[in-house]
Motif scaffolding. Sequence first.
Motif, PDB file in Angstrom:
ATOM      1  N   ARG A   1     -14.881 -11.899  -2.062  1.00 19.83           N
ATOM      2  CA  ARG A   1     -14.136 -11.895  -0.803  1.00 19.83           C
ATOM      3  C   ARG A   1     -15.157 -11.688   0.312  1.00 19.83           C
ATOM      4  N   ILE A   2     -15.220 -12.669   1.193  1.00 15.87           N
ATOM      5  CA  ILE A   2     -16.248 -12.636   2.246  1.00 15.87           C
ATOM      6  C   ILE A   2     -15.584 -12.683   3.610  1.00 15.87           C
ATOM      7  N   LEU A   3     -15.999 -11.796   4.501  1.00 15.36           N
ATOM      8  CA  LEU A   3     -15.571 -11.901   5.892  1.00 15.36           C
ATOM      9  C   LEU A   3     -16.650 -12.671   6.646  1.00 15.36           C
ATOM     10  N   VAL A   4     -16.213 -13.618   7.451  1.00 11.46           N
ATOM     11  CA  VAL A   4     -17.142 -14.426   8.242  1.00 11.46           C
ATOM     12  C   VAL A   4     -16.894 -14.051   9.703  1.00 11.46           C
ATOM     13  N   ALA A   5     -17.906 -13.492  10.337  1.00 12.20           N
ATOM     14  CA  ALA A   5     -17.702 -13.013  11.717  1.00 12.20           C
ATOM     15  C   ALA A   5     -18.602 -13.767  12.678  1.00 12.20           C
ATOM     16  N   ASP A   6     -17.998 -14.185  13.784  1.00 15.22           N
ATOM     17  CA  ASP A   6     -18.699 -15.007  14.775  1.00 15.22           C
ATOM     18  C   ASP A   6     -19.276 -14.119  15.876  1.00 15.22           C
TER      19      ASP A   6
ATOM     20  N   THR B   1     -37.677 -13.925  12.189  1.00 12.41           N
ATOM     21  CA  THR B   1     -37.258 -13.950  13.611  1.00 12.41           C
ATOM     22  C   THR B   1     -36.011 -14.791  13.867  1.00 12.41           C
ATOM     23  N   VAL B   2     -35.209 -15.050  12.829  1.00 13.08           N
ATOM     24  CA  VAL B   2     -34.029 -15.882  13.074  1.00 13.08           C
ATOM     25  C   VAL B   2     -32.746 -15.068  13.228  1.00 13.08           C
ATOM     26  N   SER B   3     -32.873 -13.730  13.186  1.00 11.86           N
ATOM     27  CA  SER B   3     -31.677 -12.941  13.486  1.00 11.86           C
ATOM     28  C   SER B   3     -31.592 -12.759  15.000  1.00 11.86           C
ATOM     29  N   SER B   4     -30.692 -11.921  15.464  1.00 16.24           N
ATOM     30  CA  SER B   4     -30.555 -11.673  16.900  1.00 16.24           C
ATOM     31  C   SER B   4     -29.929 -10.294  17.047  1.00 16.24           C
ATOM     32  N   VAL B   5     -29.926  -9.785  18.266  1.00 16.86           N
ATOM     33  CA  VAL B   5     -29.333  -8.466  18.513  1.00 16.86           C
ATOM     34  C   VAL B   5     -27.873  -8.464  18.039  1.00 16.86           C
ATOM     35  N   GLU B   6     -27.144  -9.538  18.388  1.00 19.48           N
ATOM     36  CA  GLU B   6     -25.710  -9.589  18.045  1.00 19.48           C
ATOM     37  C   GLU B   6     -25.518  -9.652  16.530  1.00 19.48           C
ATOM     38  N   LEU B   7     -26.326 -10.490  15.862  1.00 17.84           N
ATOM     39  CA  LEU B   7     -26.188 -10.602  14.404  1.00 17.84           C
ATOM     40  C   LEU B   7     -26.528  -9.272  13.736  1.00 17.84           C
ATOM     41  N   ASP B   8     -27.617  -8.643  14.179  1.00 15.71           N
ATOM     42  CA  ASP B   8     -28.020  -7.369  13.567  1.00 15.71           C
ATOM     43  C   ASP B   8     -26.947  -6.304  13.783  1.00 15.71           C
ATOM     44  N   ARG B   9     -26.338  -6.331  14.980  1.00 19.66           N
ATOM     45  CA  ARG B   9     -25.306  -5.325  15.259  1.00 19.66           C
ATOM     46  C   ARG B   9     -24.123  -5.509  14.297  1.00 19.66           C
ATOM     47  N   LEU B  10     -23.698  -6.754  14.107  1.00 14.46           N
ATOM     48  CA  LEU B  10     -22.559  -7.002  13.214  1.00 14.46           C
ATOM     49  C   LEU B  10     -22.911  -6.637  11.769  1.00 14.46           C
ATOM     50  N   VAL B  11     -24.128  -6.952  11.361  1.00 17.76           N
ATOM     51  CA  VAL B  11     -24.553  -6.622   9.991  1.00 17.76           C
ATOM     52  C   VAL B  11     -24.541  -5.096   9.804  1.00 17.76           C
ATOM     53  N   GLU B  12     -25.117  -4.374  10.776  1.00 15.73           N
ATOM     54  CA  GLU B  12     -25.161  -2.901  10.650  1.00 15.73           C
ATOM     55  C   GLU B  12     -23.758  -2.309  10.604  1.00 15.73           C
ATOM     56  N   ARG B  13     -22.879  -2.807  11.496  1.00 18.89           N
ATOM     57  CA  ARG B  13     -21.529  -2.231  11.565  1.00 18.89           C
ATOM     58  C   ARG B  13     -20.728  -2.539  10.300  1.00 18.89           C
ATOM     59  N   ALA B  14     -20.941  -3.721   9.748  1.00 18.18           N
ATOM     60  CA  ALA B  14     -20.233  -4.062   8.505  1.00 18.18           C
ATOM     61  C   ALA B  14     -20.679  -3.122   7.390  1.00 18.18           C
ATOM     62  N   LEU B  15     -21.986  -2.872   7.331  1.00 18.50           N
ATOM     63  CA  LEU B  15     -22.500  -2.004   6.266  1.00 18.50           C
ATOM     64  C   LEU B  15     -22.024  -0.571   6.466  1.00 18.50           C
ATOM     65  N   SER B  16     -22.020  -0.092   7.738  1.00 13.40           N
ATOM     66  CA  SER B  16     -21.552   1.293   7.942  1.00 13.40           C
ATOM     67  C   SER B  16     -20.080   1.432   7.593  1.00 13.40           C
ATOM     68  N   ALA B  17     -19.318   0.331   7.713  1.00 16.00           N
ATOM     69  CA  ALA B  17     -17.887   0.412   7.367  1.00 16.00           C
ATOM     70  C   ALA B  17     -17.664   0.232   5.865  1.00 16.00           C
ATOM     71  N   GLY B  18     -18.755   0.071   5.120  1.00 17.76           N
ATOM     72  CA  GLY B  18     -18.633   0.051   3.660  1.00 17.76           C
ATOM     73  C   GLY B  18     -18.840  -1.287   2.983  1.00 17.76           C
ATOM     74  N   ALA B  19     -19.139  -2.353   3.762  1.00 16.65           N
ATOM     75  CA  ALA B  19     -19.354  -3.660   3.125  1.00 16.65           C
ATOM     76  C   ALA B  19     -20.427  -3.530   2.043  1.00 16.65           C
TER      77      ALA B  19
ATOM     78  N   GLU C   1     -11.599  -4.514   3.135  1.00 14.91           N
ATOM     79  CA  GLU C   1     -11.447  -5.666   4.035  1.00 14.91           C
ATOM     80  C   GLU C   1     -10.966  -5.253   5.428  1.00 14.91           C
ATOM     81  N   HIS C   2      -9.948  -4.399   5.468  1.00 19.79           N
ATOM     82  CA  HIS C   2      -9.386  -4.027   6.765  1.00 19.79           C
ATOM     83  C   HIS C   2     -10.391  -3.231   7.613  1.00 19.79           C
ATOM     84  N   PRO C   3     -10.956  -2.124   7.067  1.00 17.40           N
ATOM     85  CA  PRO C   3     -11.917  -1.381   7.893  1.00 17.40           C
ATOM     86  C   PRO C   3     -13.148  -2.179   8.327  1.00 17.40           C
ATOM     87  N   VAL C   4     -13.635  -3.051   7.459  1.00 14.47           N
ATOM     88  CA  VAL C   4     -14.827  -3.840   7.835  1.00 14.47           C
ATOM     89  C   VAL C   4     -14.456  -4.845   8.932  1.00 14.47           C
ATOM     90  N   ARG C   5     -13.307  -5.480   8.782  1.00 14.51           N
ATOM     91  CA  ARG C   5     -12.858  -6.434   9.809  1.00 14.51           C
ATOM     92  C   ARG C   5     -12.735  -5.728  11.162  1.00 14.51           C
TER      93      ARG C   5
END
Length: 313
Positions: free
Chosen positions: A180-185, A251-269, A292-296
């Motif tokens: 089960r994968i969440l895809v976040a823009d 160097t292909v990540s970005s501030v926005e991508l890193d932020r979403l990755v960090e927040r997903a992991l802190s929410a338990g992804a 799924e709900h908390p990470v979303r």
Amino acid sequence: MVQSSAPGKIILFGEHAVVYGRPAIAVPLSDLRATAAVRHGRRSGVWLLAPDLGVEKRLAESDADDAFTLVVRLVREAATLEALPDMEIEVRSAIPIAGGLGSGAAISAAMVRALVEFLGLDHRFDDAKVSQFTYEVEKIHHGTPSGIDNTVVTYEQPVYFARRSPTNLVETFEVKRALRILVADTGVQSSTKIVVDDVRLRWRQQTAVFEKLFDLCGQSAERARKAIEEGDLYEIGHLMNVNHKALTEMTVSSVELDRLVERALSAGALGAKLSGGGRGGNMLALVTPELEHPVRKSLLDAGATAVFATTIS
Ligand code: PMV
């Protein structure tokens, strides 16, 4: 009228490194599709309508390097047709553009299929041809595409892919436990071609460093395939994190991508990474039903402009 469609895609492992011959894993997004409809024309010539993009043009008046024009030309030439009947090709896509979800490839594949059917050429165009034409058009979008996007959107199956000569390695594999994968823009559009070109420049300048990073991504893809076949979600999540770190170093990540990755992991992804060309576009988070709900929620709170879920099975 005839109509055809093709799915979007996500790259689970190995983007960028796949351009340099390392293996990668991509899966189709069957709920997110591009469609192409072809009908007899009411006016003379071949007209392209893309209402979502505000495009309505006669192809004879378009630039030669226009992607839509190229699709039509490839089909016409392969069918050895001198001229085409008057017709309208209408393209629609639910796949966000420039978001690393393969919108360009899906539109091309849908167009090739619809044109081939409309012209009654089905018997001469198998999936391999659809994939090959889509690849040719991808060169406009990507410059030097690896071939993974056209492959996954054409065959619409999870693929383990490596660029090889004379023919690419394309393998399907078993998914033991559904993912089960969440895809976040991030909401940031990014040109894959620009990022791929920039990675090439950096690879030329720091070849040893980039070769090591590509190796790491390739090994992650190889190990991930095994973990997917064994249903080891924790290992898959871990490898997503390893892959994201390597992409950050590229160097292909970005501030926005890193932020979403960090927040997903802190929410338990279980794992999270950018997907596709990077520097914008989408990221992926591997979740369990309880998570799924908390990470979303965390992803939306952290600024994701859209989050949707997909199941890979
Ligand atoms: O940005 P996307 O979804 O089109 O993915 C590009 C994937 C790359 O590995 C960066 C390029 C390629 O052709 O494989």
